[in-house]
Design a protein around this motif. Structure first.
Motif, PDB file in Angstrom:
ATOM      1  N   THR A 234     -12.617   2.448   6.648  1.00 36.54           N
ATOM      2  CA  THR A 234     -11.950   1.661   7.678  1.00 36.54           C
ATOM      3  C   THR A 234     -12.833   0.473   8.037  1.00 36.54           C
ATOM      4  OG1 THR A 234     -10.908   3.654   8.579  1.00 36.54           O
ATOM      5  CG2 THR A 234     -10.952   1.699   9.992  1.00 36.54           C
ATOM      6  N   VAL A 235     -12.278  -0.733   7.914  1.00 37.64           N
ATOM      7  CA  VAL A 235     -13.005  -1.962   8.221  1.00 37.64           C
ATOM      8  C   VAL A 235     -12.161  -2.799   9.176  1.00 37.64           C
ATOM      9  CG1 VAL A 235     -14.069  -4.047   7.304  1.00 37.64           C
ATOM     10  CG2 VAL A 235     -14.162  -1.930   5.977  1.00 37.64           C
ATOM     11  N   ASN A 236     -12.733  -3.087  10.336  1.00 37.97           N
ATOM     12  CA  ASN A 236     -12.023  -3.862  11.354  1.00 37.97           C
ATOM     13  C   ASN A 236     -10.631  -3.286  11.637  1.00 37.97           C
ATOM     14  OD1 ASN A 236     -14.213  -5.628  11.526  1.00 37.97           O
ATOM     15  ND2 ASN A 236     -13.360  -7.018   9.987  1.00 37.97           N
ATOM     16  N   GLY A 237     -10.544  -1.960  11.639  1.00 34.01           N
ATOM     17  CA  GLY A 237      -9.290  -1.290  11.966  1.00 34.01           C
ATOM     18  C   GLY A 237      -8.338  -1.091  10.807  1.00 34.01           C
ATOM     19  N   VAL A 238      -8.661  -1.609   9.630  1.00 34.13           N
ATOM     20  CA  VAL A 238      -7.804  -1.466   8.445  1.00 34.13           C
ATOM     21  C   VAL A 238      -8.405  -0.404   7.535  1.00 34.13           C
ATOM     22  CG1 VAL A 238      -6.823  -2.622   6.432  1.00 34.13           C
ATOM     23  CG2 VAL A 238      -7.060  -3.862   8.595  1.00 34.13           C
ATOM     24  N   SER A 239      -7.588   0.588   7.131  1.00 39.66           N
ATOM     25  CA  SER A 239      -8.089   1.721   6.345  1.00 39.66           C
ATOM     26  C   SER A 239      -7.546   1.708   4.933  1.00 39.66           C
ATOM     27  CB  SER A 239      -7.721   3.045   7.023  1.00 39.66           C
ATOM     28  OG  SER A 239      -8.313   3.135   8.295  1.00 39.66           O
ATOM     29  N   ALA A 240      -8.343   2.251   4.005  1.00 41.70           N
ATOM     30  CA  ALA A 240      -7.923   2.423   2.616  1.00 41.70           C
ATOM     31  C   ALA A 240      -8.582   3.672   2.064  1.00 41.70           C
ATOM     32  CB  ALA A 240      -8.302   1.206   1.779  1.00 41.70           C
ATOM     33  N   TRP A 241      -7.855   4.387   1.202  1.00 41.08           N
ATOM     34  CA  TRP A 241      -8.414   5.537   0.500  1.00 41.08           C
ATOM     35  C   TRP A 241      -9.042   5.038  -0.787  1.00 41.08           C
ATOM     36  CZ3 TRP A 241      -5.332  10.721   0.678  1.00 41.08           C
ATOM     37  CH2 TRP A 241      -5.022  11.035   2.020  1.00 41.08           C
ATOM     38  N   MET A 242     -10.234   5.532  -1.085  1.00 41.91           N
ATOM     39  CA  MET A 242     -10.935   5.088  -2.278  1.00 41.91           C
ATOM     40  C   MET A 242     -11.500   6.285  -3.032  1.00 41.91           C
ATOM     41  SD  MET A 242     -12.847   1.658  -0.925  1.00 41.91           S
ATOM     42  CE  MET A 242     -12.831   0.995  -2.581  1.00 41.91           C
ATOM     43  N   LYS A 243     -11.404   6.232  -4.356  1.00 43.84           N
ATOM     44  CA  LYS A 243     -11.852   7.342  -5.194  1.00 43.84           C
ATOM     45  C   LYS A 243     -12.980   6.899  -6.112  1.00 43.84           C
ATOM     46  CE  LYS A 243      -8.319   6.378  -8.670  1.00 43.84           C
ATOM     47  NZ  LYS A 243      -7.105   6.875  -9.337  1.00 43.84           N
ATOM     48  N   GLU A 244     -13.476   7.845  -6.880  1.00 44.64           N
ATOM     49  CA  GLU A 244     -14.603   7.592  -7.790  1.00 44.64           C
ATOM     50  C   GLU A 244     -14.365   6.364  -8.657  1.00 44.64           C
ATOM     51  OE1 GLU A 244     -16.793   9.772 -11.589  1.00 44.64           O
ATOM     52  OE2 GLU A 244     -15.630  10.966 -10.174  1.00 44.64           O
ATOM     53  N   GLY A 245     -15.376   5.520  -8.764  1.00 47.39           N
ATOM     54  CA  GLY A 245     -15.311   4.308  -9.578  1.00 47.39           C
ATOM     55  C   GLY A 245     -14.878   3.085  -8.810  1.00 47.39           C
ATOM     56  N   SER A 246     -14.182   3.283  -7.689  1.00 43.28           N
ATOM     57  CA  SER A 246     -13.703   2.155  -6.893  1.00 43.28           C
ATOM     58  C   SER A 246     -14.863   1.474  -6.178  1.00 43.28           C
ATOM     59  CB  SER A 246     -12.657   2.631  -5.883  1.00 43.28           C
ATOM     60  OG  SER A 246     -11.543   3.210  -6.554  1.00 43.28           O
TER      61      SER A 246
END
Length: 280
Positions: A234-246
Motif C-alpha cells: 500500500t502506497v499513499n493509500g493505493v494497494s496492490a497484490w504482488m507475487k514472486e518476481g514482481s
C-alpha cells in the motif's frame, strides 16, 4: 634481446586487453515522464528475444531526484555473455534471480549464484557469463545521479577513493540473519559510492499475516524485488497484490506499508539510493 622481446610482448597483450574494453557513453532516459511510485507484476513484463537469451524492460525514466532509473531483466542462455567487457561512469547493480554466472570485474573472475547482489562501481570494466547448463535470469538496476557527468574517466579501482564502495559480489545467502518481531532482516550493504551519497540494501522477511510499520516514509529512491510469497503493498493509500518476481519503485517520501497475505513467509529485497537531491 630476450628480456626486451618478452617485455614488448607483455606490453602488446596488455594493450590488446585494454583495447577490448568498450567505453559506453551516457544516454538520457528513453521516457521523459518523471517516474512516480509504480507496481510491476512479473506476468506483465513482455520478454523480447535477444541473441543471448531474453530481455524484459521495466523502467527507463527520470525520477524526482535521479537523472535516470533504468531497470531491465536479462536472461542469458548457457554459455552466453551479457556483453563484451565494458565500462561507464554510472554505477550499476545486478541481482541474480536464478542460475550461476561468472562475473568479470577489472579482469578478475568471481562466481555469483541465486540471491547474489553485484555492484559495479564507476568505470570499472565488467561483464558476466552464464557458466551453468540452464538459463540465468537477473535484474539490472541503474540509478544515475547528476554525478555521472563529472566523475573522473578512470576506473573506481584506480581512483581508490577512501570510504567509497568498491565493485563487489555479495553472497546475500551467507550474510547474518537478524530476527525481528515480524520475521527477519538481512543487512546487505550501506556505504557511499562515487556517484551516490549512500547505497543501502537489505532483505526483509515477513511471517504470515505480519506487516511492516504503517505508512513508512524514506527520502531515498527505492527499488524492491519480491523474492518469495505474496504481499499487499500500500502506497499513499493505493494497494496492490504482488507475487514472486514482481518489482516496484518507491518515490522519495511516499507512504508505504507491506503486509504478508500468504500462509508462508514472504521475502523482499530493497535497494535504496540517496543523492544530493534527495529530500532532507
Amino acid at each position: 634481446m630476450k628480456p626486451l622481446f618478452f617485455s614488448l610482448l607483455l606490453a602488446f597483450f596488455a594493450l590488446t586487453a585494454t583495447a577490448q574494453v568498450v567505453s559506453v557513453a551516457y544516454a538520457p532516459p528513453s521516457h521523459s515522464a518523471i517516474l512516480g511510485t509504480t507496481f510491476v507484476d512479473w506476468d506483465s513484463l513482455a520478454a523480447k528475444t535477444t541473441a543471448a537469451g531474453q530481455v524484459r524492460s521495466v523502467f527507463d525514466n527520470p525520477t524526482p531526484t535521479l537523472e535516470k532509473l533504468e531497470v531491465h531483466i536479462t536472461t542469458l542462455n548457457p554459455g552466453m555473455e551479457s556483453h563484451p567487457p565494458h565500462h561507464h561512469p554510472w554505477e550499476e547493480m545486478l541481482l541474480i534471480k536464478e542460475g550461476d554466472v561468472e562475473v568479470s570485474i577489472n579482469g578478475q573472475k568471481h562466481h555469483a549464484g541465486p540471491g547474489a547482489l553485484i555492484f559495479f562501481a564507476s568505470n570499472d570494466p565488467h561483464n558476466l557469463k552464464n557458466v551453468g547448463d540452464k538459463p540465468v535470469t537477473y535484474y539490472v538496476m541503474v540509478f544515475a545521479t547528476d554525478l555521472v557527468h563529472t566523475t573522473p574517466d578512470k576506473s573506481a579501482a584506480e581512483q581508490a577513493v577512501p570510504g567509497k564502495l568498491a565493485s563487489s559480489v555479495i553472497d546475500c545467502n551467507s550474510l547474518p540473519v537478524t530476527a525481528t518481531p515480524t520475521g527477519s532482516r538481512v543487512s546487505v550493504v550501506s556505504s557511499p559510492t562515487l556517484t551516490f551519497s549512500a547505497l543501502e540494501s537489505h532483505i526483509t522477511t515477513l511471517n504470515p499475516g505480519q506487516s511492516t510499520a504503517a505508512a513508512m516514509v524514506d527520502p531515498g529512491d527505492e527499488f524492491v524485488i519480491i523474492k518469495s510469497g505474496t504481499v499487499e503493498v500500500t502506497v499513499n493509500g493505493v494497494s496492490a497484490w504482488m507475487k514472486e518476481g514482481s518489482v516496484l519503485y518507491w518515490a522519495p517520501n511516499d507512504k508505504r506499508t507491506i503486509r504478508n497475505l500468504g500462509t508462508t513467509p514472504a521475502t523482499y529485497h530493497v535497494i535504496k539510493v540517496l543523492s544530493a537531491k534527495s529530500p532532507k
